[in-house]
Design an enzyme around this catalytic site. Structure first.
Site, mmCIF file in Angstrom:
data_model
loop_
_atom_site.group_PDB
_atom_site.id
_atom_site.type_symbol
_atom_site.label_atom_id
_atom_site.label_comp_id
_atom_site.label_asym_id
_atom_site.label_seq_id
_atom_site.Cartn_x
_atom_site.Cartn_y
_atom_site.Cartn_z
ATOM 1 N N ASP A 135 0.861 -1.158 0.000
ATOM 2 C CA ASP A 135 0.000 0.000 0.000
ATOM 3 C C ASP A 135 0.895 1.204 0.000
ATOM 4 O O ASP A 135 0.886 2.044 0.862
ATOM 5 C CB ASP A 135 -0.845 -0.029 1.260
ATOM 6 C CG ASP A 135 -2.087 0.781 1.065
ATOM 7 O OD1 ASP A 135 -2.146 1.496 0.065
ATOM 8 O OD2 ASP A 135 -2.963 0.681 1.916
ATOM 9 N N TYR A 189 -10.888 1.284 5.205
ATOM 10 C CA TYR A 189 -9.713 2.131 4.986
ATOM 11 C C TYR A 189 -8.440 1.300 5.049
ATOM 12 O O TYR A 189 -8.414 0.199 5.594
ATOM 13 C CB TYR A 189 -9.652 3.269 6.011
ATOM 14 C CG TYR A 189 -9.347 2.827 7.425
ATOM 15 C CD1 TYR A 189 -10.375 2.475 8.294
ATOM 16 C CD2 TYR A 189 -8.029 2.760 7.895
ATOM 17 C CE1 TYR A 189 -10.105 2.071 9.598
ATOM 18 C CE2 TYR A 189 -7.747 2.356 9.187
ATOM 19 C CZ TYR A 189 -8.785 2.017 10.033
ATOM 20 O OH TYR A 189 -8.510 1.611 11.312
ATOM 21 N N CYS A 190 -7.392 1.862 4.450
ATOM 22 C CA CYS A 190 -6.058 1.255 4.526
ATOM 23 C C CYS A 190 -5.047 2.395 4.466
ATOM 24 O O CYS A 190 -5.406 3.554 4.640
ATOM 25 C CB CYS A 190 -5.865 0.244 3.414
ATOM 26 S SG CYS A 190 -6.196 0.925 1.775
ATOM 27 N N THR A 191 -3.799 2.116 4.197
ATOM 28 C CA THR A 191 -2.768 3.151 4.295
ATOM 29 C C THR A 191 -2.894 4.229 3.225
ATOM 30 O O THR A 191 -2.907 5.411 3.527
ATOM 31 C CB THR A 191 -1.376 2.517 4.224
ATOM 32 O OG1 THR A 191 -1.297 1.521 5.231
ATOM 33 C CG2 THR A 191 -0.296 3.545 4.452
ATOM 34 N N ILE A 200 -5.146 6.512 5.026
ATOM 35 C CA ILE A 200 -4.771 7.225 6.250
ATOM 36 C C ILE A 200 -3.864 8.404 5.915
ATOM 37 O O ILE A 200 -3.948 9.471 6.527
ATOM 38 C CB ILE A 200 -4.039 6.257 7.216
ATOM 39 C CG1 ILE A 200 -4.958 5.090 7.572
ATOM 40 C CG2 ILE A 200 -3.588 6.983 8.468
ATOM 41 C CD1 ILE A 200 -4.202 3.851 7.989
#
Ligand SMILES: *[C@@H]1O[C@H](CO)[C@@H](O)[C@H](O)[C@H]1NC(C)=O
Ligand SMILES: *[C@@H]1O[C@H](CO)[C@@H](O)[C@H](O)[C@H]1NC(C)=O
Ligand SMILES: *[C@@H]1O[C@H](CO)[C@@H](O)[C@H](O)[C@H]1NC(C)=O
Length: 343
Positions: free
Chosen positions: A24, A273-275, A303
């Site tokens: 990511d 959500y993720c990075t 994020i």
């Protein structure tokens, strides 16, 4: 504090944050985003499927496998007078199957000719492209132009995830690499080929995300952290459900177990959500197409995007007092600072 000192402080902060987890991989936050002209934009698919015949222009340090479908285009960064590097990353899911190699060759040429000093990696696979770059600050406009011309990002310049600005001597990427590979994000899915990555739920800007999460009660909120356990441990959004995986490929049985049962109303929103956003494309596609959820919402730029947005809110005093919904650190692990490959 002098400018130099401030810049140095920012750079140190940026270096602390810039690290990137294996896949990511989106360059870090921090507000020093340079200004650049808004390039004209179209939504056409890549038009760069034009074979470049002139291979004599490859310089000597372009080595690796220079022919065939698995060829790697690479070179050491050309000299630059810039004193700082702008970190940037992007991904796009679209079908490159008929033009992977030509896209690779044309984009590599464009970067080396038009963006001197650029370093970083672009992966091209049938499912799309994924790039992370460190761009000398004086050629950021040219970088944007290349991305625009070759449709490396879909619609707007906002699709580029701008990270921090680092001093030129920061070890980031050793080379400019443009290469083809089997996938841009390894997922271990058995129904990989039947999923449409462009049908993966709605993307929310950080502002929309923040607004919507604040309106939800923590009892009814379904918020999934699509990252691995070691990332979640460092920080998380309030009330998020962690998947507790050690690799991304483990996500699917967990999602099945957690969300395939009849107790879930599949019309109610599910927030993921993720990075930096790329993992959520695959999770969103799976939730929507395999598990039948009809209201999946993904955080744009992940994020990194949220933290950057929140930081800007504070700086511009639009919302100086509103606390972040994010708690803790954004776990980022960066092999490229140590010269390793990101994969
Ligand atoms: C170079 O490409 C050829 C043809 O695709 C392939 O057979 C070979 O294994 C590749 N070599 C390396 C070192 O990747
Ligand atoms: C760096 O600056 C010098 C002096 O202005 C110039 O001659 C040289 O071409 C520049 N080099 C690059 C790579 O831009
Ligand atoms: C992951 O672990 C936490 C803490 O043990 C637990 O609360 C949560 O339900 C787990 N997530 C899943 C999807 O099982």
């Amino acid at each position: 504090m002098t400018w130099g000192r401030m810049l140095q402080k920012r750079c140190l902060l940026a270096m602390a944050i810039i690290a990137v987890p294996s896949w990511d991989s989106h360059a870090a936050l921090v507000a020093l985003v340079p200004t650049f002209h808004r390039a004209r934009w179209t939504t056409k698919r890549p038009s760069s499927c034009r074979r470049r015949l002139d291979s004599s222009c490859w310089s000597d340090d372009i080595n690796d496998n220079t022919s065939g479908p698995s060829a790697i285009r690479s070179q050491s960064p050309s000299p630059t007078n810039a004193t700082a590097l702008q970190m940037v990353s992007f991904y796009r899911f679209f079908d490159t199957a008929t033009c992977k190699e030509t896209l690779r060759d044309t984009v590599f040429d464009a970067f080396r000719e038009m963006v001197p000093g650029i370093r970083g990696t672009l992966y091209i696979a049938n499912e799309g492209i994924n790039g992370q770059f460190a761009v000398p600050v004086n050629v950021v406009d040219a970088f944007v132009t290349v991305c625009t011309q070759h449709h490396l990002v879909e619609q707007t310049i906002d699709d580029l995830n701008w990270g921090g600005v680092l001093p030129i001597e920061t070890p980031t990427f050793q080379k400019l690499v443009v290469r083809t590979r089997d996938v841009i994000l390894r997922d271990g899915l058995s129904n990989h080929d039947s999923l449409n990555w462009n049908h993966a739920g709605e993307e929310l800007t950080p502002a929309e995300w923040d607004h919507q999460l604040r309106r939800q009660s923590s009892q009814s909120l379904r918020l999934i952290d699509c990252r691995n356990e070691y990332e979640t441990r460092q920080g998380t959004f309030q009330d998020a459900i962690p998947l507790n995986t050690t690799t991304f490929s483990e996500s699917w049985p967990v999602l099945q177990q957690q969300f395939a049962t009849g107790q879930h109303n599949k019309e109610e929103p599910v927030y993921i959500y993720c990075t930096g956003g790329i993992r959520c494309v695959k999770v969103g596609a799976y939730m929507t197409q395999t598990l039948g959820f009809t209201n999946v919402k993904r955080l744009k730029h992940g994020i990194i995007g949220y933290q950057k947005w929140h930081h800007q809110q504070q700086e511009t005093k639009e919302q100086p007092d509103v606390s972040s919904l994010w708690q803790g650190d954004n776990f980022l692990f960066d092999k490229r600072r140590f010269g390793g490959r990101i994969n």
